[in-house]
Motif scaffolding. Structure first.
Motif, mmCIF file in Angstrom:
data_model
loop_
_atom_site.group_PDB
_atom_site.id
_atom_site.type_symbol
_atom_site.label_atom_id
_atom_site.label_comp_id
_atom_site.label_asym_id
_atom_site.label_seq_id
_atom_site.Cartn_x
_atom_site.Cartn_y
_atom_site.Cartn_z
ATOM 1 N N LYS A 36 0.831 -1.212 0.000
ATOM 2 C CA LYS A 36 0.000 0.000 0.000
ATOM 3 C C LYS A 36 0.857 1.251 0.000
ATOM 4 O O LYS A 36 0.572 2.220 -0.704
ATOM 5 C CB LYS A 36 -0.930 0.008 1.218
ATOM 6 N N LYS A 82 -4.710 12.692 -0.290
ATOM 7 C CA LYS A 82 -5.543 11.729 0.441
ATOM 8 C C LYS A 82 -4.923 10.329 0.377
ATOM 9 O O LYS A 82 -4.869 9.610 1.383
ATOM 10 C CB LYS A 82 -6.955 11.717 -0.151
ATOM 11 N N LEU A 83 -4.426 9.941 -0.800
ATOM 12 C CA LEU A 83 -3.797 8.623 -0.942
ATOM 13 C C LEU A 83 -2.510 8.512 -0.128
ATOM 14 O O LEU A 83 -2.239 7.471 0.476
ATOM 15 C CB LEU A 83 -3.545 8.318 -2.414
ATOM 16 N N LYS A 85 -1.958 10.142 2.594
ATOM 17 C CA LYS A 85 -2.413 10.088 3.984
ATOM 18 C C LYS A 85 -2.923 8.689 4.338
ATOM 19 O O LYS A 85 -2.606 8.150 5.397
ATOM 20 C CB LYS A 85 -3.502 11.140 4.219
ATOM 21 N N GLN A 86 -3.701 8.089 3.442
ATOM 22 C CA GLN A 86 -4.208 6.733 3.683
ATOM 23 C C GLN A 86 -3.074 5.716 3.790
ATOM 24 O O GLN A 86 -3.200 4.718 4.503
ATOM 25 C CB GLN A 86 -5.171 6.320 2.570
#
Length: 127
Positions: A36, A82-83, A85-86
């Motif tokens: 990820k 956002k990605l 952060k995720q």
């Protein structure tokens, strides 16, 4: 609180949480977790954003200072942030209308640990 509870994961010299890729085969859960993070870093825009955030004096940067550096819309930049952060690479804090981002060094430190050759490996390779 004992001293053992304060050890930064992956820096205690043990084969605990994050052995290097060259020290031991990675288990499935570790591979899924790291994939990820690597996927988030696999885009040039996200890699540049992370670099801009990490290298900023003061340790944080407003999204208003990031957006002009790209020929992309603000929603697209927000999506990339956002990605990141995720993936656990950055954190954010809203202040009024603006959002400020900062690097989460524990994640980049973990990546560095995983990708670093064990200290004993060079000597073993020459033996």
């Amino acid at each position: 609180m004992s001293k053992q509870e304060l050890v930064v994961l992956g820096q205690d010299g043990a084969d605990g949480c994050c052995p290097t890729l060259l020290a031991a085969p990675m288990d499935e859960d570790q591979a899924v977790e790291l994939a990820k993070v690597f996927k988030a870093l696999g885009d040039p825009v996200r890699l540049r954003l992370l670099s801009m955030i990490a290298s900023r004096a003061g340790g944080e940067v407003c999204v208003c200072d990031l957006t002009p550096s790209f020929d992309l819309s603000q929603p697209t930049i927000s999506h990339h942030l956002k990605l990141l952060k995720q993936a656990g690479l950055i954190a954010s804090e809203r202040r009024g209308t603006w959002v400020y981002y900062r690097l989460l060094p524990e994640t980049t430190d973990k990546l560095a640990t995983v990708l670093t050759r064990p200290s004993a490996a060079p000597a073993e390779a020459t033996a």
